[in-house]
Design a protein around this motif. Sequence first.
Motif, PDB file in Angstrom:
ATOM      1  N   GLY A 237       4.989   3.795  -3.785  1.00 49.27           N
ATOM      2  CA  GLY A 237       4.417   3.173  -5.269  1.00 49.27           C
ATOM      3  C   GLY A 237       3.718   2.155  -5.208  1.00 49.27           C
ATOM      4  N   PHE A 238       4.145   1.126  -4.392  1.00 51.87           N
ATOM      5  CA  PHE A 238       3.721  -0.236  -4.532  1.00 51.87           C
ATOM      6  C   PHE A 238       2.357  -0.157  -3.743  1.00 51.87           C
ATOM      7  CE2 PHE A 238       5.434   0.362  -0.244  1.00 51.87           C
ATOM      8  CZ  PHE A 238       4.635  -0.446   0.631  1.00 51.87           C
ATOM      9  N   LYS A 239       2.138   0.738  -2.942  1.00 49.16           N
ATOM     10  CA  LYS A 239       0.710   0.751  -2.142  1.00 49.16           C
ATOM     11  C   LYS A 239      -0.344   1.362  -3.257  1.00 49.16           C
ATOM     12  CE  LYS A 239      -0.459   0.804   1.474  1.00 49.16           C
ATOM     13  NZ  LYS A 239      -0.455   1.410   2.995  1.00 49.16           N
ATOM     14  N   ARG A 240      -0.049   2.102  -4.244  1.00 48.83           N
ATOM     15  CA  ARG A 240      -0.756   2.659  -5.249  1.00 48.83           C
ATOM     16  C   ARG A 240      -1.189   1.411  -6.171  1.00 48.83           C
ATOM     17  NH1 ARG A 240       2.015   7.121  -4.322  1.00 48.83           N
ATOM     18  NH2 ARG A 240       3.536   6.596  -5.875  1.00 48.83           N
ATOM     19  N   GLN A 241      -0.183   0.781  -6.738  1.00 49.18           N
ATOM     20  CA  GLN A 241      -0.047  -0.467  -7.389  1.00 49.18           C
ATOM     21  C   GLN A 241      -0.952  -1.436  -6.828  1.00 49.18           C
ATOM     22  OE1 GLN A 241       3.457  -2.867  -8.391  1.00 49.18           O
ATOM     23  NE2 GLN A 241       3.058  -2.373 -10.415  1.00 49.18           N
ATOM     24  N   ALA A 242      -0.988  -1.802  -5.574  1.00 45.10           N
ATOM     25  CA  ALA A 242      -1.788  -2.716  -4.694  1.00 45.10           C
ATOM     26  C   ALA A 242      -3.113  -2.315  -4.779  1.00 45.10           C
ATOM     27  CB  ALA A 242      -1.131  -2.904  -3.356  1.00 45.10           C
ATOM     28  N   ARG A 243      -3.474  -1.188  -4.648  1.00 47.05           N
ATOM     29  CA  ARG A 243      -5.007  -0.685  -4.886  1.00 47.05           C
ATOM     30  C   ARG A 243      -5.746  -0.880  -5.925  1.00 47.05           C
ATOM     31  NH1 ARG A 243      -6.569   3.884  -6.513  1.00 47.05           N
ATOM     32  NH2 ARG A 243      -4.516   4.898  -6.316  1.00 47.05           N
ATOM     33  N   GLU A 244      -4.683  -0.532  -7.275  1.00 48.80           N
ATOM     34  CA  GLU A 244      -5.178  -1.100  -8.387  1.00 48.80           C
ATOM     35  C   GLU A 244      -5.421  -2.371  -8.857  1.00 48.80           C
ATOM     36  OE1 GLU A 244      -2.294   1.043 -10.982  1.00 48.80           O
ATOM     37  OE2 GLU A 244      -2.995   2.968 -10.415  1.00 48.80           O
ATOM     38  N   TRP A 245      -4.556  -3.136  -8.350  1.00 43.76           N
ATOM     39  CA  TRP A 245      -4.622  -4.658  -8.539  1.00 43.76           C
ATOM     40  C   TRP A 245      -5.901  -5.355  -7.746  1.00 43.76           C
ATOM     41  CZ3 TRP A 245       1.223  -6.427  -8.498  1.00 43.76           C
ATOM     42  CH2 TRP A 245       1.883  -6.155  -9.674  1.00 43.76           C
ATOM     43  N   HIS A 246      -5.896  -4.780  -6.536  1.00 39.38           N
ATOM     44  CA  HIS A 246      -7.021  -5.212  -5.496  1.00 39.38           C
ATOM     45  C   HIS A 246      -8.495  -5.153  -6.305  1.00 39.38           C
ATOM     46  CE1 HIS A 246      -9.103  -6.205  -1.809  1.00 39.38           C
ATOM     47  NE2 HIS A 246      -9.934  -5.036  -2.047  1.00 39.38           N
TER      48      HIS A 246
END
Length: 513
Positions: A237-246
């Motif tokens: 889930g941290f990868k999806r969160q990172a994509r949104e934050w990016h």
Amino acid sequence: MLTLTNVAWLNLLCLAGVGVYLLMRVFSKKNPAPYPPGPAGLPLIGNVLDMPQIKPWLIFTEWGKKYGDISHVEVLGQHIMVVNSVKTAMDMLEKKSTVYSGRPVLPMAGELVGWKHSLPLISYGDRFRQHRKNLHRIIGSRAALEVYNPIEDIETRRFLKRVFETPDQLQEHVRHTAGAIILRISYGYEVKENGDPFVDLAGRALDQFSRATHPGAFMVDFMPFLAKVPEWFPGAGFKRQAREWHETVEEMVSAPYQFVKDQMAAGIAPKSFISDLLEDHTLTAEENDIVRWSAVSLYGGGADTSVSAIYSLFLAMTLFPDVQKKAQAEIDAIVGPDRLPSFADFNSLPYTEALAKEVLRWNVVAPMGFPHRVTEDDIHNGYYIPKDSFIIANIWSMLNDPETYANPSEFNPERFLASDGKEPETEPRTICFGFGRRICPGLLHAEASVWLFAVRSLAVFDISKVVEDGVEITPKVDQLCHAGTISHPKPFKCSIKARSAKAIALIEQDANY
């Protein structure tokens, strides 16, 4: 068909990381000296379970009392040193700055979210020095800042009027005005009165930065191979969160910068940090990128930390009415009721200057600063500090040390004034803005902004506790930290009223710029 739960997958990944960690321990060389003392940790996983997530500065302070000025923990092979004293921080981060000026490589915040080119995360080197040089031109000296005094003047006047009209929206007014000031300085952009997109963008991006850089918040920072895990993988889930934050980071870097370029092309760009750097210059692609990110560092640094400090000012005035009255008496005696205080009054208002200093000490904006990284093995006071260790300066502990600050929980500006042969207590600016080569480049702007907000607010407003159903409501002094680097006071209620008819006239008259 058997499937693994998210937890099972993460357990497998952690076991793999532990395996790598054990191999490192087996084949590691003998240490030349002992590590600093600290929590014992557990076999295999070390101190994973000891790393606090909620108000970690309080736990770190307890470690300092138990283990001394430097505490050591190890999380899956990553050494972390927590420094709880000013002297030790100075000895390590100032006197040995050639070794202690690195930054941790944070896979989550830097690589995945995209903050790796921002000033807080850049490794010490040529790019870092160019960032600092760019920022020094604009905010590195009092003379440079004076160019932008008219912006601070106009926006704080507008702030007073907003607060007077809707005092129950204080926190929003503080955020709006801090954003307005730094956007005008950075990009020459004048914010919209309500719901400005760039102010909202800064709020989102900086909250995300604070969360992404919090020590221990993401396991990928200790087990970098997790960054290669695909987004669909269970537990990623941290990868999806990172994509949104990016996406937020990209917008913050590009949108206001493009605004300036469009304004310059049309010949209508006002003076700003960006326009000064771009005007009459042909930049290489790398230089252009450094300019963009230098502006983000200015924009980001001024749009969040100032919010926390100024909101703390109103909390302190609510809780300490005697301090408010002393400051108002000084303002009334020196400035009088017929005009607002200005930067020209700074040297004539020593108590108010001390009050602004106490704001920075009393409710710390960045309780743990930002970690440094050691670039070479070091022996400090007989302890082994291995290369690539993280150094966390517990700024909250330093600014609340009773041996340095008498009754540290009390808001007392007089601690910074010499009287009856008593020397002033240690300046908070030597601590709260960080140490060594990584000290905050915007410290002069931060100090000036807090002072101007304080002196003008106290000139025209009485700030007090709210009374509801006949009961006086006393706000709690508590910091709201969403597992992040920047801490804010929890929302609180206070009564804000104009001091007099003359004060109302000043607010109404001077806001119309």
